[in-house]
Design an enzyme around this catalytic site. Sequence first.
Site, PDB file in Angstrom:
ATOM      1  N   VAL A  61      -9.417  -2.747  -7.931  1.00 31.67           N
ATOM      2  CA  VAL A  61      -9.158  -2.048  -9.205  1.00 31.67           C
ATOM      3  C   VAL A  61      -7.736  -2.274  -9.728  1.00 31.67           C
ATOM      4  CG1 VAL A  61     -10.928  -0.277  -8.793  1.00 31.67           C
ATOM      5  CG2 VAL A  61      -8.544   0.177  -8.125  1.00 31.67           C
ATOM      6  N   ASN A  87     -12.241   7.487  -8.321  1.00 35.55           N
ATOM      7  CA  ASN A  87     -11.904   8.056  -7.020  1.00 35.55           C
ATOM      8  C   ASN A  87     -10.950   7.190  -6.189  1.00 35.55           C
ATOM      9  OD1 ASN A  87     -12.630   9.605  -4.328  1.00 35.55           O
ATOM     10  ND2 ASN A  87     -13.147   7.458  -3.965  1.00 35.55           N
ATOM     11  N   SER A 139      -5.430  15.829  -7.160  1.00 37.35           N
ATOM     12  CA  SER A 139      -4.945  16.250  -5.833  1.00 37.35           C
ATOM     13  C   SER A 139      -4.134  17.534  -5.939  1.00 37.35           C
ATOM     14  CB  SER A 139      -4.046  15.143  -5.273  1.00 37.35           C
ATOM     15  OG  SER A 139      -3.305  15.605  -4.172  1.00 37.35           O
ATOM     16  N   TYR A 152       2.751   9.256  -5.241  1.00 41.48           N
ATOM     17  CA  TYR A 152       1.416   9.866  -5.257  1.00 41.48           C
ATOM     18  C   TYR A 152       1.409  11.096  -6.176  1.00 41.48           C
ATOM     19  CZ  TYR A 152      -2.936  11.773  -3.277  1.00 41.48           C
ATOM     20  OH  TYR A 152      -4.209  12.254  -3.096  1.00 41.48           O
ATOM     21  N   ALA A 154       3.458  11.777  -8.647  1.00 43.98           N
ATOM     22  CA  ALA A 154       3.617  11.333 -10.044  1.00 43.98           C
ATOM     23  C   ALA A 154       2.274  10.835 -10.579  1.00 43.98           C
ATOM     24  CB  ALA A 154       4.671  10.237 -10.124  1.00 43.98           C
ATOM     25  N   SER A 155       1.561  10.062  -9.758  1.00 39.53           N
ATOM     26  CA  SER A 155       0.293   9.477 -10.228  1.00 39.53           C
ATOM     27  C   SER A 155      -0.750  10.566 -10.471  1.00 39.53           C
ATOM     28  CB  SER A 155      -0.236   8.447  -9.229  1.00 39.53           C
ATOM     29  OG  SER A 155      -0.699   9.053  -8.034  1.00 39.53           O
ATOM     30  N   LYS A 156      -0.851  11.532  -9.573  1.00 37.63           N
ATOM     31  CA  LYS A 156      -1.910  12.537  -9.693  1.00 37.63           C
ATOM     32  C   LYS A 156      -1.592  13.552 -10.800  1.00 37.63           C
ATOM     33  CE  LYS A 156      -4.717  10.946  -6.529  1.00 37.63           C
ATOM     34  NZ  LYS A 156      -6.034  10.415  -6.854  1.00 37.63           N
ATOM     35  N   ILE A 185      -9.086  17.890   2.700  1.00 38.50           N
ATOM     36  CA  ILE A 185     -10.458  17.545   3.077  1.00 38.50           C
ATOM     37  C   ILE A 185     -10.394  16.553   4.230  1.00 38.50           C
ATOM     38  CG2 ILE A 185     -12.674  16.664   2.195  1.00 38.50           C
ATOM     39  CD1 ILE A 185     -11.696  19.002   0.484  1.00 38.50           C
TER      40      ILE A 185
HETATM   41  P1  NAD Z   1      -9.998   6.875   1.533  1.00 36.33           P
HETATM   42  O1  NAD Z   1      -8.819   6.014   1.887  1.00 36.33           O
HETATM   43  O2  NAD Z   1     -11.042   7.108   2.556  1.00 36.33           O
HETATM   44  O3  NAD Z   1     -10.726   6.306   0.229  1.00 36.33           O
HETATM   45  C1  NAD Z   1     -10.088   5.642  -0.804  1.00 36.33           C
HETATM   46  C2  NAD Z   1     -11.004   4.518  -1.244  1.00 36.33           C
HETATM   47  O4  NAD Z   1     -10.391   3.828  -2.319  1.00 36.33           O
HETATM   48  C3  NAD Z   1     -11.239   3.506  -0.116  1.00 36.33           C
HETATM   49  O5  NAD Z   1     -12.613   3.184  -0.067  1.00 36.33           O
HETATM   50  C4  NAD Z   1     -10.419   2.327  -0.560  1.00 36.33           C
HETATM   51  O6  NAD Z   1     -10.933   1.108  -0.091  1.00 36.33           O
HETATM   52  C5  NAD Z   1     -10.508   2.443  -2.073  1.00 36.33           C
HETATM   53  N1  NAD Z   1      -9.437   1.707  -2.718  1.00 36.33           N
HETATM   54  C6  NAD Z   1      -8.109   1.858  -2.536  1.00 36.33           C
HETATM   55  N2  NAD Z   1      -7.445   0.934  -3.263  1.00 36.33           N
HETATM   56  C7  NAD Z   1      -8.385   0.206  -3.919  1.00 36.33           C
HETATM   57  C8  NAD Z   1      -8.329  -0.912  -4.792  1.00 36.33           C
HETATM   58  N3  NAD Z   1      -7.163  -1.473  -5.153  1.00 36.33           N
HETATM   59  N4  NAD Z   1      -9.490  -1.408  -5.289  1.00 36.33           N
HETATM   60  C9  NAD Z   1     -10.682  -0.868  -4.930  1.00 36.33           C
HETATM   61  N5  NAD Z   1     -10.794   0.167  -4.085  1.00 36.33           N
HETATM   62  C10 NAD Z   1      -9.657   0.692  -3.585  1.00 36.33           C
HETATM   63  O7  NAD Z   1      -9.362   8.232   0.994  1.00 36.33           O
HETATM   64  P2  NAD Z   1     -10.059   9.587   0.466  1.00 36.33           P
HETATM   65  O8  NAD Z   1      -9.411  10.690   1.166  1.00 36.33           O
HETATM   66  O9  NAD Z   1     -11.524   9.488   0.444  1.00 36.33           O
HETATM   67  O10 NAD Z   1      -9.496   9.602  -1.038  1.00 36.33           O
HETATM   68  C11 NAD Z   1     -10.303   9.429  -2.193  1.00 36.33           C
HETATM   69  C12 NAD Z   1      -9.600  10.025  -3.401  1.00 36.33           C
HETATM   70  O11 NAD Z   1      -9.417  11.423  -3.203  1.00 36.33           O
HETATM   71  C13 NAD Z   1      -8.196   9.451  -3.635  1.00 36.33           C
HETATM   72  O12 NAD Z   1      -7.982   9.327  -5.031  1.00 36.33           O
HETATM   73  C14 NAD Z   1      -7.294  10.512  -3.057  1.00 36.33           C
HETATM   74  O13 NAD Z   1      -6.028  10.509  -3.653  1.00 36.33           O
HETATM   75  C15 NAD Z   1      -8.075  11.781  -3.383  1.00 36.33           C
HETATM   76  N6  NAD Z   1      -7.742  12.939  -2.551  1.00 36.33           N
HETATM   77  C16 NAD Z   1      -8.136  13.018  -1.248  1.00 36.33           C
HETATM   78  C17 NAD Z   1      -7.844  14.184  -0.519  1.00 36.33           C
HETATM   79  C18 NAD Z   1      -8.280  14.373   0.896  1.00 36.33           C
HETATM   80  O14 NAD Z   1      -8.048  15.464   1.441  1.00 36.33           O
HETATM   81  N7  NAD Z   1      -8.931  13.430   1.532  1.00 36.33           N
HETATM   82  C19 NAD Z   1      -7.148  15.212  -1.115  1.00 36.33           C
HETATM   83  C20 NAD Z   1      -6.738  15.080  -2.430  1.00 36.33           C
HETATM   84  C21 NAD Z   1      -7.073  13.948  -3.146  1.00 36.33           C
END
Ligand code: NAD
Length: 249
Positions: A61, A87, A139, A152, A154-156, A185
């Site tokens: 992406v 996501n 987030s 992170y 700043a982005s969110k 999570i």
């Molecule tokens: P994760 O690392 O398991 O999943 C992130 C996914 O994004 C992975 O499948 C990764 O391969 C994909 N990805 C990353 N860079 C990419 C790129 N350049 N092109 C295509 N795919 C790409 O992490 P997660 O915890 O499942 O996070 C998912 C989303 O939720 C993120 O945006 C994260 O910031 C947000 N988030 C997660 C939590 C948590 O507690 N896990 C909390 C707040 C926000």
Amino acid sequence: MSTTKKRVAIVTGGGSGLGLAIAEKFTTNGIDTIIVGRDEQKLKKAKDQLGDHCYPMTCDVTNLSAIPGFIEKITARFGHIDILVNNAGINMKKEFTEVTDEEFQSVITTNLCSVFAISREVVKQMLKQGNGSIINISSMAAQYGLPKVIAYSASKTAIDGMTRAMAVELSPKGVRVNAIAPGFIETDMTAKALNTDPERKQKVFGRTPMGYMGKPDDIGEAALFLASDAAKYITGVVLPVDGGNSIGF
Ligand code: NAD
């Protein structure tokens, strides 16, 4: 959005973590779900788990110039796009003064610029249809100040602003735009951030009234709801799914 028509969703980063849980919720509810990621093997494994309604498609992406062609390919194949879940994301935990410009930019490109570019292209199609639902994954880092995650955060925070700006511009034309702000999570991303930092972990639980970490499925449920007709009068919100973490003392 009609509930009788077959719905088509795109979930970026759908091969693991929260994206996989969202894709699983969608596919088990009969939504044709395109999971987007960089790693073909990871996507294939997810496809094996999710079955017939899952369509893996490889795309980095951050390759912004390739996004228009990629979305065009999806539209040509599926005919319409009803749901987009932005996501895919990366985190980087580092002292403020240690972060290089390149590292800062890399997080911004993945977590923000790609969301803009993908949404812009998908919205072009949704406007032709006159409907659609976009869900951005935000987030807690956008709800309050978290140390050592400057890029992170700043982005969110920008994602929350973009969600509101998109909602006011696009909702009159039938496209709803919302965000989900997951609390802590259980995924690889949080394990990495918390297991190496017991003090941070203690702090997280100390301010989470429900007293435990959420499951990826909790985010899947929220996404399914926001994408559905049950949420047809909801737009521009950032929904915390966090066990009360954002309002905890
Ligand atoms: P994760 O690392 O398991 O999943 C992130 C996914 O994004 C992975 O499948 C990764 O391969 C994909 N990805 C990353 N860079 C990419 C790129 N350049 N092109 C295509 N795919 C790409 O992490 P997660 O915890 O499942 O996070 C998912 C989303 O939720 C993120 O945006 C994260 O910031 C947000 N988030 C997660 C939590 C948590 O507690 N896990 C909390 C707040 C926000």
